[in-house]
Design a protein around this motif. Structure first.
Motif, PDB file in Angstrom:
ATOM      1  N   ASN A   9       0.812  -1.208   0.000  1.00  0.00           N
ATOM      2  CA  ASN A   9       0.000   0.000   0.000  1.00  0.00           C
ATOM      3  C   ASN A   9       0.852   1.268   0.000  1.00  0.00           C
ATOM      4  N   ARG A  10       0.279   2.315  -0.575  1.00  0.00           N
ATOM      5  CA  ARG A  10       0.794   3.661  -0.387  1.00  0.00           C
ATOM      6  C   ARG A  10      -0.287   4.467   0.325  1.00  0.00           C
ATOM      7  N   SER A  11       0.052   5.007   1.485  1.00  0.00           N
ATOM      8  CA  SER A  11      -0.919   5.728   2.305  1.00  0.00           C
ATOM      9  C   SER A  11      -0.508   7.187   2.444  1.00  0.00           C
ATOM     10  N   ASP A  12      -1.490   8.069   2.430  1.00  0.00           N
ATOM     11  CA  ASP A  12      -1.293   9.496   2.653  1.00  0.00           C
ATOM     12  C   ASP A  12      -2.133   9.908   3.848  1.00  0.00           C
ATOM     13  N   TYR A  13      -1.462  10.445   4.869  1.00  0.00           N
ATOM     14  CA  TYR A  13      -2.134  10.946   6.064  1.00  0.00           C
ATOM     15  C   TYR A  13      -2.050  12.469   6.080  1.00  0.00           C
ATOM     16  N   ARG A  14      -3.164  13.087   6.420  1.00  0.00           N
ATOM     17  CA  ARG A  14      -3.162  14.528   6.643  1.00  0.00           C
ATOM     18  C   ARG A  14      -3.723  14.789   8.025  1.00  0.00           C
ATOM     19  N   TYR A  15      -3.001  15.588   8.830  1.00  0.00           N
ATOM     20  CA  TYR A  15      -3.390  15.841  10.201  1.00  0.00           C
ATOM     21  C   TYR A  15      -4.129  17.165  10.319  1.00  0.00           C
ATOM     22  N   SER A  16      -4.821  17.335  11.439  1.00  0.00           N
ATOM     23  CA  SER A  16      -5.628  18.536  11.643  1.00  0.00           C
ATOM     24  C   SER A  16      -4.788  19.806  11.726  1.00  0.00           C
ATOM     25  N   ASN A  17      -3.476  19.678  12.040  1.00  0.00           N
ATOM     26  CA  ASN A  17      -2.606  20.862  12.103  1.00  0.00           C
ATOM     27  C   ASN A  17      -2.004  21.218  10.745  1.00  0.00           C
ATOM     28  N   GLY A  18      -2.432  20.497   9.695  1.00  0.00           N
ATOM     29  CA  GLY A  18      -1.963  20.805   8.359  1.00  0.00           C
ATOM     30  C   GLY A  18      -0.786  19.973   7.887  1.00  0.00           C
ATOM     31  N   GLU A  19      -0.113  19.260   8.782  1.00  0.00           N
ATOM     32  CA  GLU A  19       1.030  18.437   8.383  1.00  0.00           C
ATOM     33  C   GLU A  19       0.550  17.178   7.653  1.00  0.00           C
ATOM     34  N   GLN A  20       1.459  16.632   6.832  1.00  0.00           N
ATOM     35  CA  GLN A  20       1.122  15.468   6.026  1.00  0.00           C
ATOM     36  C   GLN A  20       2.219  14.416   6.114  1.00  0.00           C
ATOM     37  N   ASP A  21       1.819  13.179   5.955  1.00  0.00           N
ATOM     38  CA  ASP A  21       2.753  12.051   5.890  1.00  0.00           C
ATOM     39  C   ASP A  21       2.385  11.179   4.708  1.00  0.00           C
ATOM     40  N   ARG A  22       3.387  10.682   4.026  1.00  0.00           N
ATOM     41  CA  ARG A  22       3.184   9.718   2.946  1.00  0.00           C
ATOM     42  C   ARG A  22       4.152   8.565   3.171  1.00  0.00           C
TER      43      ARG A  22
END
Length: 337
Positions: A240-253
């Motif tokens: 899988n490739r997952s993209d997370y976006r947090y409520s503070n605007g930061e992102q992780d892939r």
């Protein structure tokens, strides 16, 4: 008066003969004979619907021969099938397919599926359920919430379509404490009778928790242990490739490996259904330790289409910036097809 009585007796006799004629019959290897309506055969069990014992699953290896006056689709492989106008009893271990031309006698061991043909796509099967419930949650705060789950699956030939969605909204003292939804679509291409390759897309949206958005694309092999009228069980191993976006605007892939499972089993003549679906993932990078999204429950059929259900759900994102650990218990009702 005598003529009226004779006509009545004749009508009753014809009705009795008619009801006998339309009944399907299954002969077992031990000499027993059962009558009813053949509903489905897929794998190792033949499902016979009776008015004296409900739905009776019969081991295919114990069936000697069978007959039916109903039109049935008999598949001798994953794709090829023959539309038989009737099934005629033959010698033990065989059945004759009457299709209007020259009757064909086949070995029972050659048959992979028996089903009622569909109007357009003969071997098309579609099943699913919609559950609505009231969640009972115990954690740092006690709360109740509304939950709607939809799951459906369609199969034609070597292709299978899987779709599911859920919505959950929770209030605590008139304050929204949980508000999220998710949707997933997966396409399976069967390579053999049991091995398949899956591609899937999943999206989750949460307006309360720190993990605000999750998008996942995955693909990988899977194995179908069984899939018939008595239930199904499959697992898939995905990259899988997952993209997370947090409520503070930061992102992780990040990339991850995961194992998905989908299990259900009917008990007590298909009155009770035990089910479990979920996914356990392990990121290949240090974004999170592991993720878990799983549920297990029971569904009790009140009618052919209505049911009561109870289930437990577990959502975990461990080691990420927005750790998540929730458990929900649900009681509700639903419809199925």
């Amino acid at each position: 008066m005598l003529r009226s009585t004779s006509l009545s007796l004749l009508g009753l006799s014809l009705a009795a003969l008619s009801s006998t004629a339309v009944a399907d019959t299954v002969w077992l290897t031990n000499g027993d004979r059962l009558t009813g309506t053949i509903r489905f055969f897929d794998g190792s069990k033949l499902l016979l619907e009776t008015d004296y014992g409900g739905s009776i699953p019969l081991s295919w290896s114990k069936v000697a021969t069978l007959e039916s006056d109903h039109e049935l689709l008999v598949k001798l492989g994953p794709v090829n099938g023959e539309r038989a106008k009737a099934l005629l009893a033959a010698e033990p271990g065989k059945v004759t397919l009457a299709n209007g031309d020259v009757p064909t006698t086949v070995e029972l061991t050659q048959i992979e599926q028996i089903m009622k043909p569909k109007p357009l796509v003969e071997d098309f099967t579609w099943k699913g359920n919609i559950d609505v419930g009231l969640d009972y949650k115990r954690g740092e705060r006690d709360s109740d919430d509304y939950d709607v789950d939809v799951k459906t699956q369609a199969r034609h030939g070597l292709w299978r379509h899987n779709a599911q969605a859920d919505y959950n909204r929770e209030l605590k003292d008139d304050v929204v404490s949980t508000d999220n939804w998710s949707a997933e679509y997966a396409l399976d291409r069967f390579l053999t009778e049991q091995w398949f390759w899956q591609g899937r897309f999943e999206y989750k949206r949460d307006r309360i928790e720190e993990v605000e958005r999750q998008r996942t694309l995955g693909t990988g092999p899977g194995y179908q242990f069984w899939d018939n009228e008595l239930g199904a069980f499959s697992i898939a191993t995905l990259a899988n490739r997952s993209d997370y976006r947090y409520s503070n605007g930061e992102q992780d892939r990040f990339y991850a490996m995961s194992v998905k499972w989908d299990y259900n089993r009917y008990l007590i003549g298909k009155t009770v259904e035990l089910f479990s679906v979920g996914e356990l993932g392990k990121p290949l990078e240090g974004v999170a330790d592991y993720t878990l999204d799983a549920e297990v429950g029971l569904r009790y059929k009140v009618t052919d289409w209505a049911s009561l259900n109870m289930k437990a759900e577990k959502d975990v994102v461990s080691g990420a910036e927005g750790d998540l650990d929730e458990t929900r218990y649900t009681l509700g009702f639903g419809v199925g097809w």
